[in-house]
Design a protein around this motif. Structure first.
Motif, mmCIF file in Angstrom:
data_model
loop_
_atom_site.group_PDB
_atom_site.id
_atom_site.type_symbol
_atom_site.label_atom_id
_atom_site.label_comp_id
_atom_site.label_asym_id
_atom_site.label_seq_id
_atom_site.Cartn_x
_atom_site.Cartn_y
_atom_site.Cartn_z
ATOM 1 N N GLY A 1 0.887 -1.122 0.135
ATOM 2 C CA GLY A 1 -0.090 0.103 0.008
ATOM 3 C C GLY A 1 0.904 1.214 0.128
ATOM 4 N N ARG B 1 2.427 1.677 -3.260
ATOM 5 C CA ARG B 1 1.500 2.400 -4.432
ATOM 6 C C ARG B 1 1.382 3.761 -4.198
ATOM 7 N N ARG C 1 -3.226 -7.694 -3.892
ATOM 8 C CA ARG C 1 -4.744 -7.380 -4.181
ATOM 9 C C ARG C 1 -5.163 -6.353 -3.212
ATOM 10 N N SER D 1 -3.816 -4.615 -1.067
ATOM 11 C CA SER D 1 -3.195 -3.327 -0.590
ATOM 12 C C SER D 1 -4.046 -2.285 -1.165
ATOM 13 N N GLU D 2 -4.728 -2.112 -2.028
ATOM 14 C CA GLU D 2 -5.405 -1.026 -2.464
ATOM 15 C C GLU D 2 -6.297 -0.416 -1.275
ATOM 16 N N ASN D 3 -6.710 -1.437 -0.511
ATOM 17 C CA ASN D 3 -7.672 -0.896 0.508
ATOM 18 C C ASN D 3 -7.056 -0.339 1.885
ATOM 19 N N VAL E 1 -5.323 3.939 -0.178
ATOM 20 C CA VAL E 1 -4.831 3.801 -1.224
ATOM 21 C C VAL E 1 -5.738 3.971 -2.602
ATOM 22 N N LYS E 2 -6.882 3.257 -2.191
ATOM 23 C CA LYS E 2 -7.824 3.541 -3.492
ATOM 24 C C LYS E 2 -8.169 5.010 -3.774
ATOM 25 N N GLU F 1 -5.193 6.697 -5.489
ATOM 26 C CA GLU F 1 -4.895 6.166 -6.930
ATOM 27 C C GLU F 1 -6.053 6.793 -7.818
#
Length: 362
Positions: free
Chosen positions: A163, A166, A330, A332-334, A344-345, A348
Motif C-alpha cells: 500500500g 502504491r 490485491r 493493498s489498495e484498501n 490507497v484506493k 490512486e
C-alpha cells in the motif's frame, strides 16, 4: 535458479542447542531457500515488476532461511561433547515459537481448548485462551507455538508495504516540485527494498506451514499418543526436513507439482491460514506411513513414497507463498496510509492529492 551456499553448515546446526526443545529448523536451509525462490519465480505479472527481477528472486530466496539463521542469539556458555550451549535470550524466547503450532489429531491446539478452525483474532487473545486450557499454566502460546499468527502478522506487514509503495508511486507521478519528486523517488526505492526483505523473512513461516511435523503434536516420532497404525516413535523430524530434502529431492519435480492459484474460497488472511494449516495437518499420517511402508526407513534413503510426500509438501509451500503474496498485493489498495489516514484506493483514483506532508506532517 542459482542458490548460494548456506552460511551455516549442517554440522554446525547439529551442534547448536535449539531454544525450543523438540522443534528443529523446518525444511532446513535447502528447503527454505528453494520454496522462497520458486514462489518468487512463479509470481504473476500483476505483481510489481521489481519483485520479478532475477536479483529480487534471488534475494527473496536467500532470505527464506533468515528466520532460522537468526536463531540462538545468546552468548556461548559452554561446550560439552561437541555441543555448544548458549544463554536463552528475549529474541529466541519470543520468536522461536512462531515456527510451529502443536495440533492434536482433531485439529485442536495442544491443551484441547482451541480448534484450528476458530482461532482467536489476536495472539494476545490466543495466549489468554491457551492459559485457560487443560493443564493450566503450561499451554500458553510459547508451549503450543503460534505459527498461524506469525504468518498473518507478516502478511499484514507486506500488505501495508504494498500500500505504501502504491501511494509513493502516485506521489512520484503527480509531484509538482523537484523536491517532492526526489522525496517520492527515494521513498519508493526504499520501500522496494523493504518489500523484498519483508517477503523474504515472512516466506520462511509460510514454508514452515507446509511441513507436517511443524503443525502436529507428532513432531518428532509419534510420541506418547494412541498409535493404532504402529508408526515409528524414533526421531524423524530433522532427517525428513533437512538431509533428505537436500540429498534426494529434485526441485524441478517440486516446481512441476505446484498447483494453480486459489483463494481457498475466502477473502481474508485470517480465514485462509487455518485452511492451509489444516491441509498440512492432514498429511502428518502420510509422512509416517511412507516411513513405515519402507521398513521404517525414516527418510534415510530415497524411497519413492518418502520422496513423493516431501515433494508434495514442498510444492504446497511454494504455492501457498505465491498465493499469499498475490493476495497481499490485491488487498493493498484498501490499505490506509499517512496521517490523517487516507486509503490507497482514493489516492490512486485521484480523490486525494498525496504530498510529502501526507506522510511527514506529524
Amino acid at each position: 535458479m542459482a542458490r548460494a551456499a548456506s552460511v551455516i553448515s549442517a554440522a554446525t546446526l547439529a551442534t547448536i542447542g535449539l531454544a525450543t526443545p523438540g522443534h528443529a529448523f523446518a525444511w532446513g536451509h535447502t528447503g527454505h531457500i528453494e520454496i522462497s525462490g520458486l514462489a518468487a519465480e512463479a509470481l504473476p505479472r500483476e505483481v510489481p515488476a521489481f519483485l520479478r527481477t532475477p536479483l529480487a528472486i534471488e534475494e527473496i530466496s536467500q532470505l527464506g532461511a533468515e528466520a532460522d539463521e537468526s536463531k540462538t542469539t545468546g552468548t556461548v556458555t559452554g561446550v560439552a561433547n561437541g555441543r555448544i550451549s548458549t544463554t536463552f535470550t528475549v529474541h529466541d524466547a519470543e520468536r522461536d515459537p512462531g515456527h510451529f503450532i502443536d495440533l492434536d489429531d482433531n485439529a485442536f491446539v495442544i491443551g484441547g481448548l482451541i480448534p484450528l478452525t476458530a482461532l482467536p483474532t489476536t495472539r494476545e487473545a490466543f495466549d489468554t485462551a491457551q492459559r485457560a486450557a487443560t493443564n493450566p499454566g503450561k499451554q500458553d502460546q510459547y508451549a503450543s507455538g503460534y505459527l498461524p499468527y506469525e504468518i498473518m502478522d507478516d502478511f499484514q506487514q507486506v500488505r501495508k508495504d504494498f500500500g505504501m509503495w502504491r501511494a509513493f508511486g502516485v506521489g512520484l507521478r503527480t509531484a509538482k516540485t523537484r523536491s517532492d519528486r526526489e522525496y517520492f523517488a527515494y521513498e519508493l526505492a526504499l520501500r522496494e527494498r523493504l518489500i523484498i526483505r519483508d517477503i523474504g523473512y515472512w516466506s520462511h513461516f509460510v514454508a514452515d506451514g507446509s511441513q507436517p511435523l511443524h503443525v502436529s503434536v507428532h513432531f518428532n516420532g509419534w510420541g506418547a499418543y494412541p498409535n493404532p497404525n504402529g508408526f515409528t516413535t524414533a526421531p524423524i523430524h530433522a532427517q525428513f526436513e533437512g538431509a533428505f530434502v537436500k540429498n534426494f529431492i529434485n526441485f524441478n519435480a517440486v516446481r512441476a507439482n505446484v498447483r494453480p492459484y486459489t483463494d481457498r474460497g475466502v477473502s481474508t488472511i485470517e480465514a485462509r491460514v487455518p485452511l492451509y494449516l489444516a491441509e498440512t495437518l492432514s498429511q502428518v499420517s502420510a509422512v509416517y506411513q511412507a516411513a513405515k511402508a519402507n521398513n521404517n526407513d525414516n527418510y534415510q534413503t530415497p524411497q519413492p513414497a518418502e520422496v513423493a510426500v516431501a515433494t508434495r509438501q514442498l510444492a504446497a509451500g511454494v504455492a501457498e507463498l505465491r498465493d499469499e503474496i498475490v493476495d497481499a498485493w490485491r488487498q493493498s489498495e484498501n490499505i490506509t496510509v499517512g496521517f490523517p489516514l487516507v486509503t490507497v484506493k482514493d489516492i490512486e483514483a485521484g480523490r486525494v492529492t498525496v504530498t510529502p506532508d501526507t506522510f511527514g506532517a506529524d
